[in-house]
Design a protein around this motif. Structure first.
Motif, PDB file in Angstrom:
ATOM      1  N   LEU A  41      -8.926  -0.869   4.209  1.00 40.31           N
ATOM      2  CA  LEU A  41      -7.686  -1.270   4.886  1.00 40.31           C
ATOM      3  C   LEU A  41      -6.722  -1.912   3.883  1.00 40.31           C
ATOM      4  CD1 LEU A  41      -6.150  -1.733   7.647  1.00 40.31           C
ATOM      5  CD2 LEU A  41      -7.187  -3.999   7.645  1.00 40.31           C
ATOM      6  N   ALA A  42      -7.253  -2.818   3.057  1.00 32.93           N
ATOM      7  CA  ALA A  42      -6.414  -3.503   2.065  1.00 32.93           C
ATOM      8  C   ALA A  42      -5.821  -2.493   1.080  1.00 32.93           C
ATOM      9  CB  ALA A  42      -7.240  -4.561   1.339  1.00 32.93           C
ATOM     10  N   LYS A  43      -6.625  -1.535   0.679  1.00 30.99           N
ATOM     11  CA  LYS A  43      -6.164  -0.505  -0.259  1.00 30.99           C
ATOM     12  C   LYS A  43      -5.055   0.355   0.393  1.00 30.99           C
ATOM     13  CE  LYS A  43      -8.068   3.206  -3.083  1.00 30.99           C
ATOM     14  NZ  LYS A  43      -9.225   4.092  -3.274  1.00 30.99           N
ATOM     15  N   ALA A  44      -5.259   0.684   1.645  1.00 32.80           N
ATOM     16  CA  ALA A  44      -4.247   1.489   2.364  1.00 32.80           C
ATOM     17  C   ALA A  44      -2.945   0.707   2.493  1.00 32.80           C
ATOM     18  CB  ALA A  44      -4.779   1.876   3.745  1.00 32.80           C
ATOM     19  N   PHE A  45      -3.058  -0.612   2.676  1.00 33.36           N
ATOM     20  CA  PHE A  45      -1.852  -1.439   2.789  1.00 33.36           C
ATOM     21  C   PHE A  45      -1.092  -1.459   1.457  1.00 33.36           C
ATOM     22  CE2 PHE A  45       0.086  -5.795   2.509  1.00 33.36           C
ATOM     23  CZ  PHE A  45       1.180  -5.499   3.306  1.00 33.36           C
ATOM     24  N   VAL A  46      -1.812  -1.623   0.353  1.00 39.59           N
ATOM     25  CA  VAL A  46      -1.164  -1.639  -0.968  1.00 39.59           C
ATOM     26  C   VAL A  46      -0.434  -0.310  -1.198  1.00 39.59           C
ATOM     27  CG1 VAL A  46      -1.591  -1.653  -3.460  1.00 39.59           C
ATOM     28  CG2 VAL A  46      -2.744  -3.313  -1.982  1.00 39.59           C
ATOM     29  N   ALA A  47      -1.097   0.787  -0.880  1.00 34.05           N
ATOM     30  CA  ALA A  47      -0.471   2.109  -1.057  1.00 34.05           C
ATOM     31  C   ALA A  47       0.789   2.226  -0.197  1.00 34.05           C
ATOM     32  CB  ALA A  47      -1.466   3.207  -0.693  1.00 34.05           C
ATOM     33  N   PHE A  48       0.722   1.669   1.009  1.00 33.96           N
ATOM     34  CA  PHE A  48       1.865   1.741   1.928  1.00 33.96           C
ATOM     35  C   PHE A  48       3.043   0.920   1.409  1.00 33.96           C
ATOM     36  CE2 PHE A  48       3.926   0.263   5.995  1.00 33.96           C
ATOM     37  CZ  PHE A  48       4.491   1.483   6.313  1.00 33.96           C
ATOM     38  N   THR A  49       2.745  -0.259   0.836  1.00 34.94           N
ATOM     39  CA  THR A  49       3.844  -1.090   0.316  1.00 34.94           C
ATOM     40  C   THR A  49       4.516  -0.422  -0.884  1.00 34.94           C
ATOM     41  OG1 THR A  49       2.307  -2.312  -1.091  1.00 34.94           O
ATOM     42  CG2 THR A  49       2.822  -3.279   1.051  1.00 34.94           C
ATOM     43  N   GLN A  50       3.742   0.372  -1.608  1.00 29.15           N
ATOM     44  CA  GLN A  50       4.314   1.031  -2.790  1.00 29.15           C
ATOM     45  C   GLN A  50       5.088   2.295  -2.435  1.00 29.15           C
ATOM     46  OE1 GLN A  50       0.736   1.452  -5.106  1.00 29.15           O
ATOM     47  NE2 GLN A  50       0.872  -0.629  -5.937  1.00 29.15           N
ATOM     48  N   ASP A  51       4.714   2.900  -1.337  1.00 27.44           N
ATOM     49  CA  ASP A  51       5.381   4.136  -0.925  1.00 27.44           C
ATOM     50  C   ASP A  51       5.280   4.255   0.605  1.00 27.44           C
ATOM     51  OD1 ASP A  51       6.337   6.647  -0.478  1.00 27.44           O
ATOM     52  OD2 ASP A  51       4.692   7.713  -1.464  1.00 27.44           O
ATOM     53  N   LEU A  52       6.411   4.038   1.265  1.00 25.67           N
ATOM     54  CA  LEU A  52       6.391   4.053   2.736  1.00 25.67           C
ATOM     55  C   LEU A  52       6.412   5.501   3.263  1.00 25.67           C
ATOM     56  CD1 LEU A  52       8.995   1.207   3.527  1.00 25.67           C
ATOM     57  CD2 LEU A  52       6.520   1.014   3.360  1.00 25.67           C
ATOM     58  N   SER A  53       5.479   6.272   2.822  1.00 25.87           N
ATOM     59  CA  SER A  53       5.436   7.681   3.232  1.00 25.87           C
ATOM     60  C   SER A  53       4.639   7.838   4.532  1.00 25.87           C
ATOM     61  CB  SER A  53       4.754   8.523   2.143  1.00 25.87           C
ATOM     62  OG  SER A  53       3.405   8.137   2.026  1.00 25.87           O
ATOM     63  N   PRO A  54       4.885   8.903   5.258  1.00 28.62           N
ATOM     64  CA  PRO A  54       4.101   9.141   6.484  1.00 28.62           C
ATOM     65  C   PRO A  54       2.598   9.235   6.191  1.00 28.62           C
ATOM     66  CG  PRO A  54       5.974  10.641   6.378  1.00 28.62           C
ATOM     67  CD  PRO A  54       5.926   9.928   5.064  1.00 28.62           C
ATOM     68  N   GLU A  55       2.239   9.782   5.042  1.00 27.90           N
ATOM     69  CA  GLU A  55       0.813   9.905   4.695  1.00 27.90           C
ATOM     70  C   GLU A  55       0.178   8.520   4.545  1.00 27.90           C
ATOM     71  OE1 GLU A  55       3.258  11.546   3.009  1.00 27.90           O
ATOM     72  OE2 GLU A  55       2.897  13.492   3.967  1.00 27.90           O
ATOM     73  N   ASN A  56       0.874   7.641   3.812  1.00 28.06           N
ATOM     74  CA  ASN A  56       0.331   6.292   3.598  1.00 28.06           C
ATOM     75  C   ASN A  56       0.325   5.482   4.894  1.00 28.06           C
ATOM     76  OD1 ASN A  56      -0.223   6.726   0.915  1.00 28.06           O
ATOM     77  ND2 ASN A  56       1.715   5.885   0.182  1.00 28.06           N
ATOM     78  N   ALA A  57       1.355   5.696   5.705  1.00 25.85           N
ATOM     79  CA  ALA A  57       1.394   5.007   6.995  1.00 25.85           C
ATOM     80  C   ALA A  57       0.240   5.490   7.882  1.00 25.85           C
ATOM     81  CB  ALA A  57       2.724   5.269   7.685  1.00 25.85           C
TER      82      ALA A  57
END
Lengths: 167, 175
Positions: free
Chosen positions: B59-75
């Motif tokens: 979950l934490a890793k997914a959040f970091v990825a989301f903050t770096q790129d607000l893409s639909p995939e990361n969301a």
């Protein structure tokens, strides 16, 4: 004691979360299911389904790529499906009535809400084996009857017009 | 196969009942099978702590990825990680982590657009999950954790309502 012959069943568990797969598989192994197959995504599950022809599928809803709903529809409706009748038990954290309806409309037999309990897993298995639902084919739907009770027990107004019973 | 106008109803040609059904056809779960399965679940309990830690790390890793790129995939990955915890943390003996994760999944699912997801509120959920895990709060009635969960749930409801209102107002102006 009289009970389900779990050792006769072939079960495919599809979930992208490895811990949930392990948990469900451990429960199934404990009760004697020997032929167990697993897949972490819809694409792998489709290949496994065609290779192994399971009796029952335990399917997660929320997966990366193909969702459980899409996979269920593929099983029920694809001309390449190896078994359009295979019982599908949907494992999910979605519990809203609209979501249950969506799962039913995709052709899911049983709904198993997370957090799962051992009793819930086994009761769904018993249900699909001992209490198979009739199938319905209409212009817009193919899958298990979406009415919860046996068709013959339904006492309400007949909404499904001119049903044809097929032997 | 051509599909006629009339709905057809029929029993599946493959009978699992004949293959694996009980002699009596009972719908009750055999108590012996249930006991064996419960024992298997108990045997896994020692692994639950590691499994939960791995799911929280995901979950934490997914959040970091989301903050770096607000893409639909990361969301989508962040939503699925939260949704997994929502479904499993109770089994792993942390019901309040399940509750906070459910609130996060609701936030991610309820926003009109991924870009609109308020990062501080997402971060607050993840921090709360870390704290509950770190302090090994397994009691669903723990007052501090419960208050935290309720506060987050309230903010999510408010945030989704505001986002929905803004969207309606924008739609009205456009029409």
């Amino acid at each position: 004691m009289d009970g389900l012959r779990f050792d006769k069943l072939r079960v495919l568990v599809v979930d992208d979360n490895q811990h949930m797969r392990k948990l469900v598989i451990a429960v199934l192994q404990a009760v004697g299911v020997r032929d167990l197959f697993e897949a972490a995504d819809g694409e792998t599950a489709w290949k496994t389904l065609r290779d192994t022809n399971p009796d029952i599928i335990v399917l997660d809803w929320q997966m990366d790529g193909m969702t459980g709903l899409e996979f269920a529809r593929l099983i029920r409706n694809s001309p390449r499906s190896p078994n359009v009748y295979v019982p599908i038990i949907m494992l999910t954290g979605h519990t809203h009535v609209d979501q249950v309806r969506q799962a039913r409309d995709a052709g899911v037999n049983e709904f198993l809400a997370k957090p799962v309990s051992v009793k819930a897993i086994l009761s769904r298995l018993v249900n699909v084996v001992e209490h198979p639902r009739p199938f319905i084919r209409t212009k817009t739907y193919f899958g298990p009857c979406r009415r919860r009770r046996a068709v013959t027990a339904y006492a309400g107004p007949e909404r499904r017009k001119e049903t044809t019973l097929v032997d | 196969m051509a599909i006629g106008e009339k709905p057809q109803i029929f029993m599946p040609p493959i009978s699992l009942k004949a293959k694996a059904g009980s002699a009596s056809g009972t719908l009750a779960v055999n108590p012996e099978a249930l006991k064996k399965a419960e024992m298997a679940m108990d045997g896994l309990r020692r692994e639950f702590a590691d499994w939960l830690a791995e799911d929280i790390a995901a979950l934490a890793k997914a959040f970091v990825a989301f903050t770096q790129d607000l893409s639909p995939e990361n969301a989508g990955a962040l939503f699925r990680a939260a949704h997994d915890l929502k479904g499993q943390a109770t089994t792993f003996e942390y019901p309040l982590i399940a509750r906070v994760a459910a609130s996060l999944a609701k936030l991610m699912d309820g926003m009109q657009s991924w870009e609109a997801a308020p990062l501080p509120l997402v971060a607050a959920h993840i921090d709360a999950i870390h704290v509950i895990h770190r302090d090994q709060i397994k009691d669903a009635s723990n007052l501090i954790a419960l208050t935290l969960a309720e506060e987050l749930e309230g903010r999510v409801v408010k945030t989704i309502a505001q986002a929905s209102f803004k969207q309606c107002a924008a739609d009205t102006r456009a029409s």
